[in-house]
Design a protein around this motif. Structure first.
Motif, PDB file in Angstrom:
ATOM      1  N   ALA A   1      89.150 -49.242  -5.094  1.00 59.95           N
ATOM      2  CA  ALA A   1      89.489 -48.407  -3.949  1.00 59.95           C
ATOM      3  C   ALA A   1      88.219 -48.066  -3.186  1.00 59.95           C
ATOM      4  O   ALA A   1      88.215 -48.000  -1.952  1.00 59.95           O
ATOM      5  CB  ALA A   1      90.177 -47.124  -4.400  1.00 59.95           C
ATOM      6  N   GLU A   2      87.116 -47.870  -3.933  1.00 59.68           N
ATOM      7  CA  GLU A   2      85.836 -47.565  -3.285  1.00 59.68           C
ATOM      8  C   GLU A   2      84.692 -47.754  -4.270  1.00 59.68           C
ATOM      9  O   GLU A   2      84.843 -47.569  -5.474  1.00 59.68           O
ATOM     10  CB  GLU A   2      85.807 -46.131  -2.739  1.00 59.68           C
ATOM     11  N   GLU A   3      83.547 -48.110  -3.705  1.00 55.53           N
ATOM     12  CA  GLU A   3      82.294 -48.213  -4.453  1.00 55.53           C
ATOM     13  C   GLU A   3      81.233 -47.412  -3.714  1.00 55.53           C
ATOM     14  O   GLU A   3      81.113 -47.503  -2.491  1.00 55.53           O
ATOM     15  CB  GLU A   3      81.864 -49.667  -4.580  1.00 55.53           C
ATOM     16  N   VAL A   4      80.489 -46.629  -4.463  1.00 56.59           N
ATOM     17  CA  VAL A   4      79.381 -45.867  -3.892  1.00 56.59           C
ATOM     18  C   VAL A   4      78.150 -46.157  -4.747  1.00 56.59           C
ATOM     19  O   VAL A   4      78.270 -46.637  -5.886  1.00 56.59           O
ATOM     20  CB  VAL A   4      79.676 -44.352  -3.855  1.00 56.59           C
ATOM     21  N   GLY A   5      76.975 -45.873  -4.215  1.00 57.19           N
ATOM     22  CA  GLY A   5      75.787 -46.209  -4.985  1.00 57.19           C
ATOM     23  C   GLY A   5      74.597 -45.315  -4.714  1.00 57.19           C
ATOM     24  O   GLY A   5      74.447 -44.741  -3.622  1.00 57.19           O
ATOM     25  N   PHE A   6      73.755 -45.189  -5.726  1.00 51.31           N
ATOM     26  CA  PHE A   6      72.449 -44.540  -5.607  1.00 51.31           C
ATOM     27  C   PHE A   6      71.416 -45.650  -5.482  1.00 51.31           C
ATOM     28  O   PHE A   6      71.267 -46.472  -6.399  1.00 51.31           O
ATOM     29  CB  PHE A   6      72.169 -43.667  -6.835  1.00 51.31           C
TER      30      PHE A   6
END
Length: 268
Positions: free
Chosen positions: A120-125
């Motif tokens: 549904a979603e990917e986020v990253g540091f």
């Protein structure tokens, strides 16, 4: 537990990990982040120019790892917005939607590879390291879980300085390439951040045409390509017609199929 106590606990894990060589850091980071935000998976990749990205940590099952790691490392990483952002030295917390080109979700890369992840979603540091290396700690939510909420994203953005600091302590530099991997990557040495179309060097394309191919495959529209290359949209269309004629293809699907052929030939 206060935020300061949490930081001290993580610092101890980082110190112990570096001394023993065992990687407790990834799991400790996942446990800490999950105390604040829900997510399904975490993966940490290192990025060194166009080279095959080393896996630093994952939470996938073997079947999931085949898609998220093994297939990704074979070539799709070259079209990943996270890879491009890492190579361009972005830092901090970013959502995929903030980095993806305007036609990313309609691109052949998305339909042929990324859709397999069922995210549904990917986020990253994003963590720049020494030299031109970088790593990205990605958090993922599957379709069944839905995307990250606005409050979740705000909290993760606030936590980014601590995540980046601890990641740099754990990995001051990326692991050295294995000899076999170094040989594997002879044909894909690092290139400048805007001209990563090195895989097309065996074909009769001009430097500008290679740049257009790279941007098309990433998911940029004609207008977005024109802005990136500082040319008019009509010139982009001319380049695309010439590319299709030279490669004997008729569509973006054909272009992606040629990309897959080249990647498959490279890893045999």
């Amino acid at each position: 537990m206060s935020r300061n106590d949490e930081y001290r606990k993580l610092a101890g894990v980082v110190s112990a990990t570096r001394e023993t060589g065992g990687d407790l850091f990834g799991q400790a980071m996942v446990d800490w982040l999950r105390e604040h935000v829900e997510f399904d998976h975490c993966v940490i990749f290192g990025y060194r120019g166009a080279s095959r990205p080393p896996l630093l940590f994952e939470t996938f099952s073997p079947a999931e790892s085949h898609v998220f790691v093994a297939l990704y490392q074979e070539g799709p990483y070259l079209l990943d917005p996270f890879h491009h952002a890492a190579v361009e030295r972005k830092e901090g917390f970013w959502r995929m939607r903030e980095l993806a080109p305007d036609r990313f979700y309609a691109s052949e890369y998305f339909r042929s590879y990324y859709s397999q992840t069922r995210l549904a979603e990917e986020v990253g540091f994003f963590v720049p390291l020494a030299g031109k290396d970088a790593l990205v700690l990605s958090l993922m939510r599957l379709s069944a879980s839905g995307p990250f909420g606005t409050a979740d994203a705000r909290l993760l953005r606030d936590m980014a300085p601590a995540v980046i600091e601890f990641a740099k302590l754990r990995w001051p530099a990326l692991p050295a390439d294995e000899p076999a991997e170094a040989k594997h990557d002879e044909t894909i040495t690092a290139v400048n951040e805007f001209d990563r179309a090195h895989i097309w060097k065996s074909l009769s394309l001009t430097p500008r045409e290679k740049h257009v191919v790279d941007l098309v495959l990433q998911g940029h529209s004609t207008e977005s390509i024109a802005r990136a290359m500082r040319i008019v949209p009509g010139t982009v269309k001319v380049h695309r017609r010439n590319i299709y004629r030279k490669l004997k293809i008729k569509s973006q699907a054909g272009l992606f199929a040629r990309f897959v052929e080249i990647i498959d030939a490279r890893i045999r």
